[in-house]
Scaffold this active site. Structure first.
Site, PDB file in Angstrom:
ATOM      1  N   HIS A   1      -6.950   9.941  -2.202  1.00  8.28           N
ATOM      2  CA  HIS A   1      -6.291   9.884  -0.876  1.00  8.28           C
ATOM      3  C   HIS A   1      -7.506  10.184   0.009  1.00  8.28           C
ATOM      4  O   HIS A   1      -7.549   9.752   0.863  1.00  8.28           O
ATOM      5  CB  HIS A   1      -4.822  10.645  -0.764  1.00  8.28           C
ATOM      6  CG  HIS A   1      -4.040  10.232   0.251  1.00  8.28           C
ATOM      7  ND1 HIS A   1      -2.634   9.724  -0.007  1.00  8.28           N
ATOM      8  CD2 HIS A   1      -4.235   9.791   1.223  1.00  8.28           C
ATOM      9  CE1 HIS A   1      -2.212   9.125   1.075  1.00  8.28           C
ATOM     10  NE2 HIS A   1      -3.305   8.966   1.989  1.00  8.28           N
TER      11      HIS A   1
ATOM     12  N   ASP B   1       0.764  -1.055   0.166  1.00  3.96           N
ATOM     13  CA  ASP B   1      -0.084  -0.148  -0.039  1.00  3.96           C
ATOM     14  C   ASP B   1       0.905   1.301  -0.040  1.00  3.96           C
ATOM     15  O   ASP B   1       1.579   1.627   1.068  1.00  3.96           O
ATOM     16  CB  ASP B   1      -0.975  -0.141   1.125  1.00  3.96           C
ATOM     17  CG  ASP B   1      -1.754   1.109   1.243  1.00  3.96           C
ATOM     18  OD1 ASP B   1      -2.854   1.419   0.484  1.00  3.96           O
ATOM     19  OD2 ASP B   1      -1.566   2.115   1.909  1.00  3.96           O
TER      20      ASP B   1
END
Ligand code: A2P
Length: 281
Positions: free
Chosen positions: A109, A46
């Site tokens: 994000h 990630d």
């Protein structure tokens, strides 16, 4: 038995534990941590542009001589790059830094929020159109968001063609974001947990220590396994080899129903304190 992969809404499989890279210092530390993770069996990384370490991660991937088809790599679009054209450019930069020719998952994000932008909804929709385009071009295998609450998801779904396949949110004992998770379940959106250890704040918790001792595991392993048993994909971060190893060694025990209930009922005991509606970055 828990599956080691989870199917996303489009059928694409995501490994059920990912390796977090937030706060992993750029350079030799990031290279070493990623190499350690790959050799310990992690196949899911990630990443995010704003973590500032994607070039080092790309270097580690390259030097590891990995089989790309066995890896699942996520990255995230930073807040300054929202909007159609900027998103496409930011995606290309991330891909170049990681030395890849496609991403498995790309996430917005943070949601644009009403506190900063009267037209937050339009900004998200515009950004998402670029995500849809890149997905349709096969440059990204799955697309999603991070730090979206229910009302942000509802707006994005209403304003777009393709539903997000993932929402990556802060999730750890005492902070389960139940409303968002329930909405995700109802809409076929997989939930990922950032900071499953509450950025380490869970590790001294007495309730968790007692339960972890009972299973002969560490509090970190307990938190990671607890995410999995709640059908959430944990993304623990570490730069320490024995912790990196430990954090993926979570398939050999099962937390009993009673202990799950105790952890699920825990009061808030620390976390990032970041609320997507309140952030000003
Ligand atoms: P470090 O990277 O120095 O090893 P989160 O994933 O919730 O953000 O938590 C990350 C924090 O928890 C980091 O400070 C990391 O330290 C620490 N950490 C990660 N795994 C473990 C573990 N198995 N035992 C103790 N601390 C851990």
């Amino acid at each position: 038995m828990l599956n080691k992969t989870v199917k996303l809404a489009n059928g694409y499989e995501i490994p059920s534990v990912g390796f977090g890279t937030w706060q992993t210092p750029d350079g030799a530390t990031a290279v070493a941590a990623v190499k350690e993770a790959l050799s310990d069996g992690y196949t899911h990384l990630d990443c995010a542009a704003v973590y500032g370490n994607e070039k080092s991660i790309g270097k580690a991937l390259k030097e590891s001589g990995y089989d790309r088809s066995r890896l699942f790599i996520t990255s995230k679009l930073w807040n300054t790059e929202r909007g159609y054209d900027k998103t496409i450019a930011a995606f290309e930069k991330t891909l170049a830094d990681l030395q890849l020719d496609y991403l498995d998952l790309y996430l917005i994000h943070w949601t644009a929020n009403a506190k900063q932008f009267p037209n937050w909804r339009e900004i998200n929709a515009d950004t998402w159109r670029a995500f849809e385009y890149l997905y349709e071009q096969g440059r990204i295998k799955a697309i999603g968001v991070s730090n979206f609450k229910t009302h942000h998801l509802e707006a994005l779904i209403a304003d777009s063609k393709i539903k997000p396949m993932v929402d990556q949110i802060e999730f750890h004992p005492g902070f389960m974001q139940t409303e968002t998770v329930t909405f995700c379940r109802e809409n076929g959106i997989a939930v990922e947990a950032w900071s499953p250890l509450g950025t380490g704040k869970m590790l001294q918790n007495e309730t968790l220590k007692t339960i972890a001792d009972k299973y002969g595991v560490s509090v970190a392993q307990l938190c990671i396994r607890w995410c999995l048993q709640n059908d959430v994909i944990p993304l623990p971060k570490s730069v320490t080899p024995n912790r990196i190893q430990q954090n993926i060694d979570v398939f050999g025990f099962e937390i009993g129903a009673e202990d799950m209930e105790v952890i699920n009922a825990m009061e808030y005991c620390g976390g990032s304190g970041l609320d997507p509606d309140e952030i000003d970055f």
